[in-house]
Design an enzyme around this catalytic site. Structure first.
Site, PDB file in Angstrom:
ATOM      1  N   LYS A 269       0.831  -1.288   0.010  1.00 58.56           N
ATOM      2  CA  LYS A 269       0.000   0.090   0.140  1.00 58.56           C
ATOM      3  C   LYS A 269       0.731   1.444  -0.018  1.00 58.56           C
ATOM      4  CE  LYS A 269      -4.166  -1.503   2.061  1.00 58.56           C
ATOM      5  NZ  LYS A 269      -5.328  -1.311   3.041  1.00 58.56           N
TER       6      LYS A 269
ATOM      7  N   ASP B  57      -9.901   3.118   2.120  1.00 62.12           N
ATOM      8  CA  ASP B  57     -10.297   2.484   3.472  1.00 62.12           C
ATOM      9  C   ASP B  57     -10.750   3.339   4.383  1.00 62.12           C
ATOM     10  OD1 ASP B  57      -8.879   0.141   2.935  1.00 62.12           O
ATOM     11  OD2 ASP B  57      -6.937   0.539   3.463  1.00 62.12           O
TER      12      ASP B  57
HETATM   13  P1  NAP Z   1       0.576  -1.658   9.097  1.00 64.96           P
HETATM   14  O1  NAP Z   1       0.619  -0.230   8.121  1.00 64.96           O
HETATM   15  O2  NAP Z   1       1.480  -2.257   8.927  1.00 64.96           O
HETATM   16  O3  NAP Z   1       0.488  -0.815  10.653  1.00 64.96           O
HETATM   17  C1  NAP Z   1       0.328  -1.575  11.313  1.00 64.96           C
HETATM   18  C2  NAP Z   1       0.029  -1.228  12.878  1.00 64.96           C
HETATM   19  O4  NAP Z   1      -0.070  -2.300  14.015  1.00 64.96           O
HETATM   20  C3  NAP Z   1       1.025  -0.255  13.265  1.00 64.96           C
HETATM   21  O5  NAP Z   1       0.599   0.837  14.194  1.00 64.96           O
HETATM   22  C4  NAP Z   1       1.831  -1.262  14.495  1.00 64.96           C
HETATM   23  O6  NAP Z   1       2.604  -0.512  15.509  1.00 64.96           O
HETATM   24  C5  NAP Z   1       0.642  -1.937  14.938  1.00 64.96           C
HETATM   25  N1  NAP Z   1       1.099  -3.279  15.657  1.00 64.96           N
HETATM   26  C6  NAP Z   1       1.557  -4.402  14.827  1.00 64.96           C
HETATM   27  N2  NAP Z   1       1.676  -5.203  15.765  1.00 64.96           N
HETATM   28  C7  NAP Z   1       1.203  -4.817  16.774  1.00 64.96           C
HETATM   29  C8  NAP Z   1       1.621  -5.495  18.137  1.00 64.96           C
HETATM   30  N3  NAP Z   1       1.942  -6.814  18.360  1.00 64.96           N
HETATM   31  N4  NAP Z   1       1.214  -4.737  19.300  1.00 64.96           N
HETATM   32  C9  NAP Z   1       0.789  -3.308  19.232  1.00 64.96           C
HETATM   33  N5  NAP Z   1       0.538  -2.764  17.963  1.00 64.96           N
HETATM   34  C10 NAP Z   1       0.927  -3.689  16.696  1.00 64.96           C
HETATM   35  O7  NAP Z   1      -0.715  -2.131   8.706  1.00 64.96           O
HETATM   36  P2  NAP Z   1      -2.212  -1.514   8.268  1.00 64.96           P
HETATM   37  O8  NAP Z   1      -2.220  -1.467   6.734  1.00 64.96           O
HETATM   38  O9  NAP Z   1      -2.428  -0.359   8.930  1.00 64.96           O
HETATM   39  O10 NAP Z   1      -3.204  -2.760   8.700  1.00 64.96           O
HETATM   40  C11 NAP Z   1      -3.657  -2.685  10.129  1.00 64.96           C
HETATM   41  C12 NAP Z   1      -4.790  -3.680  10.446  1.00 64.96           C
HETATM   42  O11 NAP Z   1      -5.922  -3.231   9.670  1.00 64.96           O
HETATM   43  C13 NAP Z   1      -4.606  -5.021   9.646  1.00 64.96           C
HETATM   44  O12 NAP Z   1      -5.251  -5.932  10.725  1.00 64.96           O
HETATM   45  C14 NAP Z   1      -5.373  -5.103   8.396  1.00 64.96           C
HETATM   46  O13 NAP Z   1      -5.838  -6.159   7.797  1.00 64.96           O
HETATM   47  C15 NAP Z   1      -6.451  -4.065   8.874  1.00 64.96           C
HETATM   48  N6  NAP Z   1      -7.089  -3.394   7.450  1.00 64.96           N
HETATM   49  C16 NAP Z   1      -8.383  -3.526   7.506  1.00 64.96           C
HETATM   50  C17 NAP Z   1      -9.086  -3.165   6.324  1.00 64.96           C
HETATM   51  C18 NAP Z   1     -10.621  -3.020   6.376  1.00 64.96           C
HETATM   52  O14 NAP Z   1     -10.954  -3.028   5.138  1.00 64.96           O
HETATM   53  N7  NAP Z   1     -10.995  -3.760   7.295  1.00 64.96           N
HETATM   54  C19 NAP Z   1      -8.388  -2.084   5.630  1.00 64.96           C
HETATM   55  C20 NAP Z   1      -7.044  -1.874   5.769  1.00 64.96           C
HETATM   56  C21 NAP Z   1      -6.235  -2.551   6.908  1.00 64.96           C
HETATM   57  P3  NAP Z   1       4.092  -0.096  15.232  1.00 64.96           P
HETATM   58  O15 NAP Z   1       4.029   1.231  14.475  1.00 64.96           O
HETATM   59  O16 NAP Z   1       4.574   0.128  16.632  1.00 64.96           O
HETATM   60  O17 NAP Z   1       4.811  -1.110  14.474  1.00 64.96           O
END
Ligand code: NAP
Length: 276
Positions: A68, A104
């Site tokens: 992304k 999103d």
């Molecule tokens: P990303 O850019 O990789 O960001 C991940 C986030 O999660 C960061 O804030 C990270 O914190 C945090 N994180 C990861 N592991 C963690 C842990 N063990 N404890 C606490 N915080 C943790 O990912 P993203 O694209 O934003 O996606 C995040 C979630 O949203 C995923 O589950 C994804 O599937 C979901 N999502 C859903 C939709 C939907 O349509 N429903 C759309 C987009 C995303 P740090 O910065 O500290 O690493």
């Protein structure tokens, strides 16, 4: 042709969701028949894959983890949410140009609307500072949330997002706090959104202490699981909060992408049934 690029991609529900709507379209005018496919693209092959999709005449495609953010420099144009969030989830190919969008956040807002939840005038707490959190933050501020707190495990990432949002949306108040202190902020938040990875695995802890979910709150989870609710949504419901699930957010980000690609209103019921 439409599709989604990610790595891995076999778990993606998007082909099922989009094709369900296309299958229900009935008699279509010539040239308006769509198919949506999942494409596993390794990070080192992303530039070649994007050039290939454009050359093959794809109308557009979705972008999911881990591409992304990496796809940004490959776009000819970006819409404002994609630029501010620093993440693209939807690409439109038009007249030889690739336009990067982010549905999103706006999908999240439409899922809230479906649940009768307005963000206007509400105090919002977002857990996470990655791509999903950024898109939701941009959309929440755009929908009129006057005060937003970003709670993240890595403080620097929350601060970087705050700085970027503050540049673009000066009138709103944007704060940050460490994720392990978010319980205190949650007490005064009216809408809480989890946009971390916490909840994707059964053994994950809740992103917030359980007692902070009670009362007149709206609790939303970007995380979705195939075949069941996340623990956060389950506990929030038990605590009496209103909830918006990641599945509804997934549905509406897809609905919005399909509107842009096809120029017509998608069959939302068929898409929703395909996710059930
Ligand atoms: P990303 O850019 O990789 O960001 C991940 C986030 O999660 C960061 O804030 C990270 O914190 C945090 N994180 C990861 N592991 C963690 C842990 N063990 N404890 C606490 N915080 C943790 O990912 P993203 O694209 O934003 O996606 C995040 C979630 O949203 C995923 O589950 C994804 O599937 C979901 N999502 C859903 C939709 C939907 O349509 N429903 C759309 C987009 C995303 P740090 O910065 O500290 O690493």
């Amino acid at each position: 042709m439409l599709g989604v690029v990610g790595h891995p991609i076999s778990h993606s529900l998007s082909p099922r969701m989009h094709n369900a709507a296309f299958a229900q379209d009935g008699t279509r005018p010539a040239g308006a028949d769509y198919v949506y496919v999942a494409m596993d693209v390794r990070p080192d092959r992303l530039p070649a894959a994007v050039r290939g999709l454009a050359a093959l005449g794809f109308v557009g495609f979705n972008v999911t983890m881990p591409h992304k953010e990496a796809i940004l420099p490959l776009m000819d144009e970006l819409d404002t949410p994609a630029r501010l969030a620093g993440a693209v989830n939807t690409v439109v190919a038009e007249e030889g140009k690739l336009r990067g969008l982010n549905t999103d956040g706006s999908g999240f807002v439409e899922a809230c609307e479906e649940a009768g939840v307005s963000l206007a005038g509400r105090r919002v707490l977002i857990l996470g500072a990655g791509g999903a959190a950024a898109a939701i933050a941009v959309a929440a501020l755009g929908a009129g949330a006057p005060r937003l707190c970003i709670a993240n495990r890595t403080a620097g990432r929350a601060e970087a997002l705050r700085a970027k949002l503050s540049e673009g949306m000066l009138e709103a108040e944007v704060l940050t706090c460490p994720l392990d202190k978010a319980g205190e902020t949650a007490a005064e938040a009216e809408i809480i959104i989890n946009a971390t990875y916490l909840g994707m695995k059964k053994e994950d802890p809740l992103p917030l202490p359980i007692e902070t979910l009670a009362g007149e709150k709206v609790v939303c989870d970007a995380v979705y699981l195939t075949g069941g609710e996340t623990a956060l949504i389950r506990y929030a419901k038990e605590a009496g909060a209103r909830t918006v699930s990641g599945e509804r957010m997934l549905l509406y980000q897809g609905v919005q992408a399909q509107r842009v690609w096809t120029g017509r209103e998608p069959n939302i019921e068929a898409m929703s049934d395909a996710l059930a």
